[in-house]
Motif scaffolding. Structure first.
Motif, short mmCIF file in Angstrom:
data_model
loop_
_atom_site.label_atom_id
_atom_site.label_comp_id
_atom_site.label_asym_id
_atom_site.label_seq_id
_atom_site.Cartn_x
_atom_site.Cartn_y
_atom_site.Cartn_z
N GLU A 220 0.83 -1.22 0.00
CA GLU A 220 0.00 0.00 0.00
C GLU A 220 0.86 1.26 0.00
N LYS A 221 1.89 1.22 0.83
CA LYS A 221 2.80 2.37 0.94
C LYS A 221 3.53 2.60 -0.40
N LEU A 222 3.95 1.51 -1.05
CA LEU A 222 4.64 1.63 -2.34
C LEU A 222 3.72 2.26 -3.38
N CYS A 226 4.50 5.80 -5.15
CA CYS A 226 4.64 5.83 -6.62
C CYS A 226 3.61 6.79 -7.21
N THR A 227 2.37 6.69 -6.76
CA THR A 227 1.30 7.52 -7.33
C THR A 227 1.57 9.00 -7.08
N GLU A 228 1.97 9.31 -5.84
CA GLU A 228 2.24 10.72 -5.50
C GLU A 228 3.42 11.27 -6.30
N SER A 240 0.27 0.07 -11.66
CA SER A 240 -0.84 -0.75 -11.17
C SER A 240 -0.30 -1.79 -10.19
N GLN A 241 -1.21 -2.51 -9.55
CA GLN A 241 -0.81 -3.50 -8.52
C GLN A 241 0.22 -4.49 -9.07
N LYS A 242 0.14 -4.81 -10.36
CA LYS A 242 1.06 -5.85 -10.89
C LYS A 242 2.52 -5.37 -10.93
N ASP A 243 2.71 -4.06 -10.80
CA ASP A 243 4.09 -3.53 -10.77
C ASP A 243 4.71 -3.66 -9.38
#
Ligand SMILES: Cc1ncc(COP(=O)(O)O)c(C=O)c1O
Length: 329
Positions: A220-222, A226-228, A240-243
């Motif tokens: 979740e933290k990753l 990454c998104t921010e 996405s989650q697969k990364d």
């Protein structure tokens, strides 16, 4: 390129060497490489210097006079924050979890040597670290200082982007890496590598090895980091989650507690390659690496990102564990 416009101060010896681990490779019939971020230079080096190049530049832009951060008594990040402050003529205040001990060793000893102001917080709730940083900031402001707050592990957007840039550096050294293994603590290093691979090595999978938190918390933290970071620097990628792959199976008895697999990995790297790992981060990540190689789980060529932490070998606690272990033949 995106991050090249972000202010940065040179603190690390870059590029760090990329080396082939020839002896382990012939023993295990594998194609394994190591990125030597233990050799970033200043005050015994390590991954946090890359982050501090961006964080300290931001502090300078904001005309701050004191770098303030938080970590465990043996925090590598705290030690390198103290070293960066020393080099740049700034003050460093380090908030350290746990109690002050009579004799300093490892990173704690180096913090003293580097002239940082140390404040021991005792047994504090890990979820309340920001509160302590905020309180310290208010106190320093009331004393007339202009503090710059660096979060745990330097893991914010600036810390993350430093490892995105590091993957570009890696691409300049070798383009065909298929798997990167790295230790994951506060997650900024892995987040940056994930973004860097998206940008520069799109066929490469990044596998983080947790040394502390459960894997679902880190995933979740990753994703959040990454998104921010993508948003902040307008990176032309999405995630996405697969990364995101982070494993919680190699923490052993807990953060900073050496375990048998980790010690065996430290021994292998030392005796086969002359490379020193630490018991808290890189030893456990290398244990995971060797275990997954034995199970043929990783696509090759594989890169082990050595994130440093070598002063962790010289603590009283590791001296107890390691001297017993390594005096066996
Ligand atoms: C030696 C070492 N390796 C790896 C890490 C993990 O990096 P991050 O906190 O960015 O996940 C740390 C963090 O303190 C570290 O000191």
């Amino acid at each position: 390129m995106f991050f090249e416009k972000i202010p940065r101060i040179e603190l690390a010896n870059l590029p760090t060497p990329l080396e082939r681990l020839n002896n382990i490779n012939s023993q295990k019939n594998v194609d394994l490489w190591i990125k030597r971020d233990d050799l970033t230079g200043l005050a015994f080096g390590g991954n946090k210097l890359r982050k501090l190049e961006f964080l300290a530049a931001d502090a300078r832009e904001k005309q701050c006079d004191t770098l303030v951060t938080i970590g465990g008594q043996q925090s590598n990040h705290a030690r390198l924050t103290a070293a960066a402050a020393a080099k740049l003529g700034l003050r460093a205040t380090l908030l350290l979890l746990g109690e002050k001990t009579a004799e300093a060793s490892g990173n704690y000893l180096l913090d003293l040597l580097l002239g940082a102001e140390l404040k021991f917080l005792g047994d504090v709730n890990a979820l309340e670290l920001e509160k302590h940083l905020k309180r310290e900031k208010e106190q320093l402001v009331s004393l007339g200082h202009n503090p710059y707050i660096i979060p745990l592990g330097g893991s914010n957007n600036l810390g993350v982007i430093s490892y995105t840039a590091a993957v570009k550096e890696l691409k300049g050294q070798r383009e065909n890496i298929k798997t990167i293994i790295t230790a994951c603590g506060s997650a900024g290093t892995q987040a940056g590598i994930i973004l860097g691979c998206k940008l520069f090595l799109p066929d490469c999978q990044v596998v983080g090895i947790s040394v502390w938190h459960p894997a679902d918390y880190l995933a979740e933290k990753l994703m959040e980091l990454c998104t921010e970071t993508i948003k902040e620097f307008q990176l032309p990628i999405s995630i996405s989650q697969k990364d995101i792959t982070v494993l919680g199976d190699y923490i052993g008895a807990g953060y900073g507690v050496p375990d048998e697999m980790g010690l065996a990995a430290i021994r292998t790297f030392a005796r086969r390659e002359g490379i020193i790992l630490d018991p808290t981060y890189t030893g456990k990540a290398a244990a995971a690496l060797l275990d997954m190689i034995d199970q043929s789980k990783l696509s090759e060529p594989i890169l082990f990102w050595h994130t440093g932490g070598t002063p962790g070998i010289f603590t009283h606690s590791s001296a107890r564990h390691l001297s017993l272990e390594f005096s066996k033949s």
